[in-house]
Design a protein around this motif. Structure first.
Motif, PDB file in Angstrom:
ATOM      1  N   PRO A   1       0.804  -1.233   0.000  1.00  0.00           N
ATOM      2  CA  PRO A   1       0.000   0.000   0.000  1.00  0.00           C
ATOM      3  C   PRO A   1       0.832   1.276   0.000  1.00  0.00           C
ATOM      4  CG  PRO A   1      -0.118  -1.121   2.141  1.00  0.00           C
ATOM      5  CD  PRO A   1       0.532  -2.064   1.184  1.00  0.00           C
ATOM      6  N   TYR A   2       2.055   1.213   0.539  1.00  0.00           N
ATOM      7  CA  TYR A   2       2.920   2.394   0.566  1.00  0.00           C
ATOM      8  C   TYR A   2       3.272   2.879  -0.844  1.00  0.00           C
ATOM      9  CZ  TYR A   2       6.667  -0.942  -0.459  1.00  0.00           C
ATOM     10  OH  TYR A   2       7.455  -1.907  -1.050  1.00  0.00           O
ATOM     11  N   LYS A   3       3.127   2.009  -1.837  1.00  0.00           N
ATOM     12  CA  LYS A   3       3.461   2.380  -3.213  1.00  0.00           C
ATOM     13  C   LYS A   3       2.437   3.349  -3.814  1.00  0.00           C
ATOM     14  CE  LYS A   3       5.869  -1.982  -4.038  1.00  0.00           C
ATOM     15  NZ  LYS A   3       5.853  -3.279  -4.740  1.00  0.00           N
ATOM     16  N   ALA A   4       1.308   3.528  -3.135  1.00  0.00           N
ATOM     17  CA  ALA A   4       0.320   4.510  -3.604  1.00  0.00           C
ATOM     18  C   ALA A   4       0.958   5.891  -3.650  1.00  0.00           C
ATOM     19  CB  ALA A   4      -0.901   4.511  -2.692  1.00  0.00           C
ATOM     20  N   ASP A   5       1.766   6.191  -2.650  1.00  0.00           N
ATOM     21  CA  ASP A   5       2.458   7.472  -2.613  1.00  0.00           C
ATOM     22  C   ASP A   5       3.430   7.596  -3.778  1.00  0.00           C
ATOM     23  OD1 ASP A   5       2.844   9.981  -1.430  1.00  0.00           O
ATOM     24  OD2 ASP A   5       4.604   9.297  -0.332  1.00  0.00           O
ATOM     25  N   PHE A   6       4.155   6.490  -4.084  1.00  0.00           N
ATOM     26  CA  PHE A   6       5.072   6.490  -5.222  1.00  0.00           C
ATOM     27  C   PHE A   6       4.318   6.799  -6.514  1.00  0.00           C
ATOM     28  CE2 PHE A   6       8.149   3.092  -3.275  1.00  0.00           C
ATOM     29  CZ  PHE A   6       8.460   3.985  -2.258  1.00  0.00           C
ATOM     30  N   ILE A   7       3.225   6.069  -6.726  1.00  0.00           N
ATOM     31  CA  ILE A   7       2.477   6.175  -7.979  1.00  0.00           C
ATOM     32  C   ILE A   7       1.901   7.569  -8.166  1.00  0.00           C
ATOM     33  CG2 ILE A   7       0.408   5.361  -9.183  1.00  0.00           C
ATOM     34  CD1 ILE A   7       0.991   2.573  -7.969  1.00  0.00           C
ATOM     35  N   ILE A   8       1.274   8.099  -7.110  1.00  0.00           N
ATOM     36  CA  ILE A   8       0.646   9.421  -7.214  1.00  0.00           C
ATOM     37  C   ILE A   8       1.693  10.509  -7.426  1.00  0.00           C
ATOM     38  CG2 ILE A   8      -0.648  11.180  -5.946  1.00  0.00           C
ATOM     39  CD1 ILE A   8      -2.198   8.844  -4.610  1.00  0.00           C
ATOM     40  N   ARG A   9       2.746  10.478  -6.611  1.00  0.00           N
ATOM     41  CA  ARG A   9       3.751  11.548  -6.691  1.00  0.00           C
ATOM     42  C   ARG A   9       4.557  11.506  -7.984  1.00  0.00           C
ATOM     43  NH1 ARG A   9       6.979  12.394  -1.142  1.00  0.00           N
ATOM     44  NH2 ARG A   9       8.159  13.708  -2.584  1.00  0.00           N
ATOM     45  N   CYS A  10       4.965  10.323  -8.424  1.00  0.00           N
ATOM     46  CA  CYS A  10       5.749  10.281  -9.656  1.00  0.00           C
ATOM     47  C   CYS A  10       4.880  10.636 -10.857  1.00  0.00           C
ATOM     48  CB  CYS A  10       6.439   8.938  -9.841  1.00  0.00           C
ATOM     49  SG  CYS A  10       5.441   7.606 -10.490  1.00  0.00           S
ATOM     50  N   SER A  11       3.595  10.324 -10.795  1.00  0.00           N
ATOM     51  CA  SER A  11       2.676  10.712 -11.871  1.00  0.00           C
ATOM     52  C   SER A  11       2.542  12.231 -11.942  1.00  0.00           C
ATOM     53  CB  SER A  11       1.298  10.076 -11.661  1.00  0.00           C
ATOM     54  OG  SER A  11       1.380   8.663 -11.688  1.00  0.00           O
ATOM     55  N   GLN A  12       2.431  12.846 -10.783  1.00  0.00           N
ATOM     56  CA  GLN A  12       2.352  14.314 -10.743  1.00  0.00           C
ATOM     57  C   GLN A  12       3.634  14.941 -11.276  1.00  0.00           C
ATOM     58  OE1 GLN A  12       1.516  14.773  -6.561  1.00  0.00           O
ATOM     59  NE2 GLN A  12      -0.702  14.656  -6.837  1.00  0.00           N
ATOM     60  N   GLU A  13       4.771  14.346 -10.945  1.00  0.00           N
ATOM     61  CA  GLU A  13       6.057  14.859 -11.432  1.00  0.00           C
ATOM     62  C   GLU A  13       6.169  14.738 -12.951  1.00  0.00           C
ATOM     63  OE1 GLU A  13       8.929  12.644  -9.240  1.00  0.00           O
ATOM     64  OE2 GLU A  13       8.685  13.825  -7.410  1.00  0.00           O
ATOM     65  N   ILE A  14       5.688  13.643 -13.518  1.00  0.00           N
ATOM     66  CA  ILE A  14       5.730  13.450 -14.969  1.00  0.00           C
ATOM     67  C   ILE A  14       4.886  14.518 -15.667  1.00  0.00           C
ATOM     68  CG2 ILE A  14       5.032  11.899 -16.856  1.00  0.00           C
ATOM     69  CD1 ILE A  14       5.739   9.558 -14.925  1.00  0.00           C
ATOM     70  N   ILE A  15       3.750  14.855 -15.081  1.00  0.00           N
ATOM     71  CA  ILE A  15       2.892  15.905 -15.651  1.00  0.00           C
ATOM     72  C   ILE A  15       3.566  17.264 -15.530  1.00  0.00           C
ATOM     73  CG2 ILE A  15       0.707  17.140 -15.376  1.00  0.00           C
ATOM     74  CD1 ILE A  15      -0.514  14.451 -14.452  1.00  0.00           C
ATOM     75  N   ASP A  16       4.089  17.557 -14.351  1.00  0.00           N
ATOM     76  CA  ASP A  16       4.696  18.871 -14.110  1.00  0.00           C
ATOM     77  C   ASP A  16       5.954  19.092 -14.945  1.00  0.00           C
ATOM     78  OD1 ASP A  16       2.710  19.357 -12.273  1.00  0.00           O
ATOM     79  OD2 ASP A  16       3.924  18.850 -10.519  1.00  0.00           O
ATOM     80  N   ARG A  17       6.776  18.048 -15.089  1.00  0.00           N
ATOM     81  CA  ARG A  17       8.061  18.216 -15.770  1.00  0.00           C
ATOM     82  C   ARG A  17       7.980  18.044 -17.285  1.00  0.00           C
ATOM     83  NH1 ARG A  17      12.292  14.553 -12.245  1.00  0.00           N
ATOM     84  NH2 ARG A  17      11.564  15.095 -10.140  1.00  0.00           N
ATOM     85  N   TRP A  18       7.182  17.045 -17.710  1.00  0.00           N
ATOM     86  CA  TRP A  18       7.241  16.655 -19.126  1.00  0.00           C
ATOM     87  C   TRP A  18       5.878  16.593 -19.803  1.00  0.00           C
ATOM     88  CZ3 TRP A  18       9.931  12.465 -16.086  1.00  0.00           C
ATOM     89  CH2 TRP A  18      11.218  12.887 -15.703  1.00  0.00           C
ATOM     90  N   GLY A  19       4.918  17.323 -19.233  1.00  0.00           N
ATOM     91  CA  GLY A  19       3.608  17.391 -19.869  1.00  0.00           C
ATOM     92  C   GLY A  19       2.855  16.078 -19.877  1.00  0.00           C
ATOM     93  N   GLY A  20       3.201  15.172 -18.967  1.00  0.00           N
ATOM     94  CA  GLY A  20       2.471  13.919 -18.829  1.00  0.00           C
ATOM     95  C   GLY A  20       2.975  12.769 -19.689  1.00  0.00           C
ATOM     96  N   SER A  21       4.103  12.942 -20.355  1.00  0.00           N
ATOM     97  CA  SER A  21       4.591  11.900 -21.251  1.00  0.00           C
ATOM     98  C   SER A  21       6.063  11.562 -21.002  1.00  0.00           C
ATOM     99  CB  SER A  21       4.420  12.330 -22.705  1.00  0.00           C
ATOM    100  OG  SER A  21       4.977  11.372 -23.586  1.00  0.00           O
ATOM    101  N   LEU A  22       6.387  10.283 -21.152  1.00  0.00           N
ATOM    102  CA  LEU A  22       7.771   9.824 -21.074  1.00  0.00           C
ATOM    103  C   LEU A  22       8.335   9.525 -22.464  1.00  0.00           C
ATOM    104  CD1 LEU A  22       7.440   7.295 -18.081  1.00  0.00           C
ATOM    105  CD2 LEU A  22       8.312   9.637 -17.989  1.00  0.00           C
ATOM    106  N   GLU A  23       7.564   9.787 -23.491  1.00  0.00           N
ATOM    107  CA  GLU A  23       7.958   9.422 -24.852  1.00  0.00           C
ATOM    108  C   GLU A  23       9.243  10.107 -25.310  1.00  0.00           C
ATOM    109  OE1 GLU A  23       6.957   7.173 -27.022  1.00  0.00           O
ATOM    110  OE2 GLU A  23       5.487   6.379 -25.615  1.00  0.00           O
ATOM    111  N   TRP A  24       9.537  11.279 -24.783  1.00  0.00           N
ATOM    112  CA  TRP A  24      10.747  11.993 -25.194  1.00  0.00           C
ATOM    113  C   TRP A  24      12.015  11.183 -24.887  1.00  0.00           C
ATOM    114  CZ3 TRP A  24      14.636  13.305 -21.776  1.00  0.00           C
ATOM    115  CH2 TRP A  24      14.325  13.241 -20.411  1.00  0.00           C
ATOM    116  N   MET A  25      11.894  10.286 -23.907  1.00  0.00           N
ATOM    117  CA  MET A  25      13.047   9.476 -23.507  1.00  0.00           C
ATOM    118  C   MET A  25      13.402   8.415 -24.543  1.00  0.00           C
ATOM    119  SD  MET A  25      12.283   8.852 -19.462  1.00  0.00           S
ATOM    120  CE  MET A  25      11.937  10.234 -18.353  1.00  0.00           C
ATOM    121  N   ARG A  26      12.498   8.146 -25.465  1.00  0.00           N
ATOM    122  CA  ARG A  26      12.740   7.118 -26.473  1.00  0.00           C
ATOM    123  C   ARG A  26      13.939   7.474 -27.354  1.00  0.00           C
ATOM    124  NH1 ARG A  26       9.280   3.153 -27.327  1.00  0.00           N
ATOM    125  NH2 ARG A  26       7.553   4.295 -26.380  1.00  0.00           N
TER     126      ARG A  26
END
Length: 307
Positions: free
Chosen positions: A160-185
């Motif tokens: 259950p502690y991973k809920a914090d991981f999932i929510i926070r890293c998702s918010q970071e992906i939106i804030d930093r890269w507009g919600g996408s990791l595709e640029w890393m390809r």
């Protein structure tokens, strides 16, 4: 689904479905179910069933998903290595019926890999299937705005502690890269790796799994099993599975032996099937005659065990 007539076909040739489904993050979208595997497709809101019969044929239900399911099988593992290492050459022939699955969405890969952290693959599979059904398909925006307590309950069996991981890293992906990791390809591998590891809850192995199985970068994702097999077979001189040992194993496999990332699936297969942590099956192992068996000694009455 129970009313569908099984459809038999072998479009992908000789596929070892068990090996294919047990060793790669991409396959964890398929949950063990009965004698086969179940996957939820959010765009149609349906579960699809995949099974292999005793004669090697594949069964898919419903029939309308035939082409879609088979298209997920990319290539057999006899294509993952073209170097000169005798051990890997033998392994790629032995596991030629194990297939690599096609790359999938990097965000989905990230979430699945987080769910596997310190948990079994089957636990992560069941949790991911539950999430997919609950949210009718997950994406970065749904997870960034998810109710934390609800998410904790949904993923309880995977931590259950991973809920914090999932929510926070998702918010970071939106804030930093507009919600996408595709640029890393298309980004340099090290740049993409550092970016992934800067996300909350993402460590070296998680980053490497996303890079390899979703973004197409040729990296080796090192865990305790890779460390054990690499030491015993002499692919690495590292010992144990400390973080320092894992870094050494990664360097040895990627730089010294120049092993393509997907080729490390051969090593995982060897560890799972033969090079077990306790009492490895030397008498059955396909590379027994060329393996130096580092870190293993004879114990009277017990066979070969790890020192």
């Amino acid at each position: 689904m129970s009313g569908d007539v099984p459809v038999m076909y072998s479009d992908t040739g000789s596929v070892d479905l068990r090996s294919t489904m047990d060793i790669q993050i991409t396959a964890l979208e398929w949950m063990p179910f009965g004698d086969g595997y179940l996957k939820y497709y959010p765009d149609t809101d349906e579960d699809v069933y995949l099974e292999q019969t005793q004669d090697g044929s594949l069964i898919v239900r419903p029939e309308k998903y035939r082409e879609r399911v088979l298209s997920e099988f990319d290539y057999p593992l006899d294509q993952v290595y073209h170097g000169e290492n005798e051990l890997l050459l033998r392994l790629k022939e032995y596991y030629k019926n194990c297939w690599a699955l096609k790359l999938h969405d990097p965000y989905i890969s990230l979430i699945i890999t987080i769910l596997t952290q310190n948990k079994t693959a089957d636990s992560a599979r069941k949790t991911f299937h539950r999430l997919q059904h609950h949210y009718k398909g997950i994406d970065v925006y749904k997870m960034a705005s998810a109710d934390k307590k609800e998410l904790e309950e949904l993923i309880r069996t995977s931590g259950p502690y991973k809920a914090d991981f999932i929510i926070r890293c998702s918010q970071e992906i939106i804030d930093r890269w507009g919600g996408s990791l595709e640029w890393m390809r298309t980004a340099p591998t090290q740049e993409a790796r550092e970016a992934l590891m800067s996300l909350y809850g993402v460590g070296p192995k998680t980053a490497d799994c996303v890079l390899l199985f979703a973004l197409g970068h040729s990296v080796v994702a090192v865990d305790t099993h890779i460390c054990r097999v690499s030491e015993r077979t002499g692919l690495s001189l590292a010992t144990g599975d400390s973080e320092a040992a894992k870094r050494r194993v990664k360097e040895d496999l990627e730089r010294k032996h120049r092993i393509p990332g997907m080729a490390h699936l051969l090593i995982i297969n060897l560890g799972r099937d033969f090079c077990k942590a306790v009492l490895p099956l030397h008498h059955e192992c396909p590379v027994e005659d060329i393996c130096p068996k580092r870190g293993i000694r004879k114990e009277k009455g017990l066979g070969l065990i790890e020192e």
